[in-house]
Design an enzyme around this catalytic site. Structure first.
Site, PDB file in Angstrom:
ATOM      1  N   ASP A 162       0.795  -1.125  -0.052  1.00  0.00           N
ATOM      2  CA  ASP A 162      -0.055  -0.038  -0.087  1.00  0.00           C
ATOM      3  C   ASP A 162       1.006   1.281  -0.073  1.00  0.00           C
ATOM      4  OD1 ASP A 162      -2.121   1.651   0.335  1.00  0.00           O
ATOM      5  OD2 ASP A 162      -1.846   1.777   2.299  1.00  0.00           O
ATOM      6  N   ALA A 163       0.282   2.505  -0.109  1.00  0.00           N
ATOM      7  CA  ALA A 163       1.145   3.827  -0.284  1.00  0.00           C
ATOM      8  C   ALA A 163       1.360   4.330   1.095  1.00  0.00           C
ATOM      9  CB  ALA A 163       0.662   4.503  -1.677  1.00  0.00           C
TER      10      ALA A 163
END
Length: 312
Positions: A162-163
């Site tokens: 995920d970012a």
């Protein structure tokens, strides 16, 4: 000369993360330490089955066979005392894992040992241990239970991140949560050329990217992907930040609210790191998943935040 861990990618993994020890954990929780000790001694000749981190660890260790130079060191860190660890070491040997370093800390605080081993990533099924590591600024994640379906034999290691609040700091995620989507998109568009601050797993991604670059992407069996709820125009800042870090992704999925689980299944992730249970719980049915918790003093953390449902 002492063995230099600082030049390697060091992953510390708990025995319960590497192998399926859920029954052992239930015995300990329900019947206590004496029953747990008796069970472990009686079953120490049994071969342990792979746990959630097994394929990820196996893929990392395979990087050492690409060339003569060693690039990864995996260390098993166990809260047990040494007398209860024979079935772990026997299972490591039986599964052909190139792991020769094991630490039995017998209930001691774990963070100092992780730092002593120059740990780049710590994986565990113990929520409290992972929280201590995160608070000590050590990259760490809580593993969910293994997927329902066993994964096919790997030819390359596929890692998905995920970012925000995982690779990048909590700054943009906090804007989204407090000021909603329009303000978030406006902020990211205005700051598209400003590099995002590093998050808890940033350095891990950089080290993996450096291994790819050193050996050549075509010759290194790693695939790196970002799977994020961001969409355009918030994607540009991510790409520019990774470029500034010297990381070239193999894939990026800017989903804008589309469920991550099917994408991760299609990508064939051997592990997926995220900070939100809403994304991890459905994905964990098909791919190995790991929760990256917020620091105890995080602006994203609520006082009532509980361990993730479905985590090991």
């Amino acid at each position: 000369m002492a063995y230099d861990l600082s030049r390697l990618l060091v992953v510390a993994v708990s025995s319960r993360a590497l192998f399926d020890l859920e029954w052992d954990a239930r015995i300990y929780d329900r019947l206590g330490p004496e029953s747990f000790r008796e069970h472990r001694l009686q079953s120490e000749e049994e071969l342990l089955e792979p746990g959630t981190a097994f394929q990820f660890v196996k893929g990392l260790l395979a990087l050492n066979s690409v060339e003569d130079e060693r690039v990864v060191e995996v260390i098993v860190v166990s809260r047990n005392d040494p007398d209860l660890g024979l079935n772990v070491t026997r299972s490591i040997e039986a599964h052909g894992l190139d792991i020769s370093r094991v630490a039995y800390i017998g209930g001691e605080p774990i963070a100092p040992y992780l730092k002593a081993y120059k740990t780049d990533l710590f994986l565990s099924a113990n929520v409290a241990d992972v929280q201590v590591a995160i608070d000590a600024e050590i990259a760490a994640a809580v593993l969910y239970r293994p997927p329902v379906q066993s994964m096919a034999e790997m030819t390359e290691l596929r890692i998905a991140f995920d970012a925000d609040a995982v690779l990048f700091s909590e700054e943009s995620e906090h804007i989204y949560r407090t000021q909603k989507l329009p303000a978030f998109l406006k902020h990211e568009a205005e700051n598209a050329r400003r590099v995002l601050p590093e998050g808890p797993l940033a350095r891990l991604l950089m080290r993996l990217g450096a291994i790819q670059q050193a050996r050549g992407k075509a010759n290194t069996p790693i695939k790196l992907a970002v799977v994020t709820a961001r969409n355009t125009p918030a994607h540009e800042r991510v790409i520019r930040t990774l470029r500034a870090w010297g990381v070239t992704l193999d894939a990026a999925f800017f989903l804008g609210g589309i469920a991550k689980s099917e994408i991760l299944k299609s990508f064939g992730a051997h592990i997926f790191f995220d900070d939100q249970e809403a994304h991890l719980a459905p994905a964990a049915l098909d791919v190995p998943c790991a929760l990256v918790p917020y620091r105890t003093d995080s602006v994203l953390r609520t006082p009532a935040q509980a361990p993730p449902e479905g985590a090991a």
